[in-house]
Design a protein around this motif. Sequence first.
Motif, short mmCIF file in Angstrom:
data_model
loop_
_atom_site.label_atom_id
_atom_site.label_comp_id
_atom_site.label_asym_id
_atom_site.label_seq_id
_atom_site.Cartn_x
_atom_site.Cartn_y
_atom_site.Cartn_z
N VAL A 735 -11.97 -2.69 6.14
CA VAL A 735 -11.27 -2.41 7.39
C VAL A 735 -10.02 -1.57 7.12
O VAL A 735 -9.74 -0.59 7.82
N VAL A 736 -9.26 -1.97 6.08
CA VAL A 736 -8.05 -1.24 5.73
C VAL A 736 -8.39 0.20 5.34
O VAL A 736 -7.74 1.15 5.77
N GLN A 737 -9.45 0.37 4.53
CA GLN A 737 -9.86 1.70 4.07
C GLN A 737 -10.18 2.63 5.24
O GLN A 737 -9.78 3.79 5.29
N LYS A 738 -10.90 2.10 6.24
CA LYS A 738 -11.30 2.91 7.40
C LYS A 738 -10.10 3.33 8.24
O LYS A 738 -10.11 4.40 8.86
N ASN A 739 -9.08 2.51 8.27
CA ASN A 739 -7.96 2.76 9.19
C ASN A 739 -6.74 3.37 8.53
O ASN A 739 -5.78 3.72 9.22
N LEU A 740 -6.76 3.50 7.20
CA LEU A 740 -5.60 4.04 6.51
C LEU A 740 -5.12 5.39 7.05
O LEU A 740 -3.91 5.61 7.21
#
Length: 794
Positions: A735-740
Amino acid sequence: MVVDWCHGRLPRFELLIPFSCEDLSHSRAPISLRRLITKKYQHLRDVVPILGASNLNVLFILNGLERLNLDFRLAGTELCCDPSEPVPPSAIVVNLLRKYLLPEASIIVTTRPSAVRRIPSKYVGRYAEICGFSDTNLQKLYFQMRLSQPSCRGQHAVGSSSGEQENLVEMLSRNLEHHNQITAACFLPSYCWLVCTTLHFLYFTKMVPPSQTLTGIYTSFLRLNFSGEVLDSTDPTNVSMMKYAAKTVGKLAYEGVMSRKTCFSEDDLQRCFEVEMKTESELNLLEVFRSDVFRFFLSPCVQPGKEHTFVFTIPAMQEYLAALYVVLGEKKTLAQRVGKELSEVFGKVSEDMAVIVNTISKVLPLRFLPVLFNLLKIFPRYFSRLSGKDQDAIAHTMAEELFKEEDYYNDDVLDQINSSILGVEGPMRHPDEAPDDEVFELFPIFMGGILSRRNRAILEQLGCSIKNLAAFEIAKAMKKTVIRKSRKGLPPSELMDYLFFLHEFQNERFTAEAIRSLRTVNLSSVKMTPLKCSVLASVMGTTSHEVEELNLSSCNLDTSSLRILFAVLLRCKTLYLQLNNLGSDACKEIRDLLLHDKCMVSNLRLTNNPVGEQGAQYLAEALAGNRSLTRLSLLHTALGDRGAEVLAQHLAKNQHLQELNLGYNSLTDTAALRVVEVAKKHATLDKVHLYFNDISEDGKRALDSLRMDRDGVRALVFLTAGTDVSDYWSNILNVVQKNLPFWDRERVRQHLSLILQDLESSRRQTANPWRKAKFLRVESEVKKMLGKLQHGTL
């Protein structure tokens, strides 16, 4: 002149009588001048008897003299000096011009250039050529008046204030100065009309009528200029002006599309206009056409080095006329003929996809239309193999290789207008782009649009009849492959093009069959203007089938977009609305959507939207009454503690939610624990995301103790669980990777640094080598993210 006379600005004349020569041409029954006047202008009954018997200053205006076949020979038209004597209408006109009938009257005649010689020069006192807007200030005034009309701005139109409206018109005028070809086109008021109508269609209205299409604009433009006109009233064939243009200029346009030419030499014109001329009548028609209408469609090129060539005044008109030329074909196997010709056209186009042009900055501003729609990207790698096949050809040609390539300039229409039409600088050229090549994206779209009932009806008025059988054959041939393509997944921009194609075709039954199998609609990153939203709503509105997934992430949506799409959103099970501009007002629309008794949304993502505390209030009300939603993501939506508290208060009334994501919302221990306490008592909620919040170590330990088997809920908070790695670490990092790319980089860097410290501390506390290895693996993933952030590669 009539208006000026009515307002007293033409005091020399006491009586002004206008006649349409088109009306007069439809009647050959003898009638007297007095009866003709009183029949058309009943209020002049008391004045007409004194015509010719007093010193009344009269002005006759005879409009469109080319509609009449006048004969000034005495053997052809007898003399008549009595206003009460019945004679054919053409004889009345001839005797007025001879000054034999009412010699004291003044006469003004308007006519096309080719008909001027029909009046002997001894009867003409002065010649004047009306050229158009020779003063650019008149163009600007036209734009100001046309675009300032309430009907052009719409109820909630952009630029509705007078100051902003004037600024837009000024920017438009300035930009036209940088495009010599369009400036030359706007010399004629009708081209100013086309510019304004197109801007109205694309920019100045928020809601687009479902029946309005690009093809419709161009068809209406031609009707405005050529409705009912015949090329030469003296020719017995009475060929319509528009049909002649379609057969001659259309042939030139079509050959240009086939060979990717936009500039034409005198030899090209000679070949298309005169190669088959055999009779004196045909040569006469050609002469009339070249003197009257040729310059309307084609004008000398103003680009340096191309001074002795001709271009279409409006480039898209080349593609429109080329499409009309093909559709008006007379072969019985029309569908195969059309398909074969289309496949040959694109089979001859270069296979180098790097030559897609910046159509906006190169020719004239109206070339932004192909870029707006990015319609039917048909390119030749497939057609070079198809050119020898003609079965089911129109379907293959228009759909088999649909939307395979992405136009480098597939920007949103508003961006295109602001940067090219209303802006000072045009878009930058792609470094690999060839400077002098053209791509004809609109040709196939115009072919579909011309077949719509509305456009066929208008073309019928122009003398361009398209038979029902021809339209039926083409539509039937298109259907098989178009529907087959609709069942395959298309990239977002290409899917939007596909929807535009169906909208342009304006055939609800055809569209319904093509859309019924479309269960997943991915329009991610396509900037959804009001026009595009209206097209999506219109096309999807032809059926009522369920949509498994509608992805509208990063689509520049706002509250008005949701209103336009409301009926479509109701039918979607999974709805992705992340990365838009959906604030509290939009959340009010979403609340109404979720509370609607026909709502089918089960999975809703509002990630990375400025929802805020007020938006959370609306969503909480929606949760309390909704019966379909099972997953709701409010990751990074600026809820804060108060927003989370509001959600927690209403959550107990919900009976269906299974997963709730409240990550990255600046929640503290109190709000996080409050949400989890409600979740523990919830009948179905089993997973709550709380990572990237401001939760302390004590809060973390409290949440770590939650177990699904004991508390009925799982809380995803950190990557660690005591001296072990959390079971959800990969979920959280994904999730973090997609939204960075969309989050505050400094805050993300701080969070990742804290997570890394937490991982390292937990790894040192365990002696289990297996657990240490798991920690090291997760640490490497976090370090990789931090490295990308520091080097700016995310």
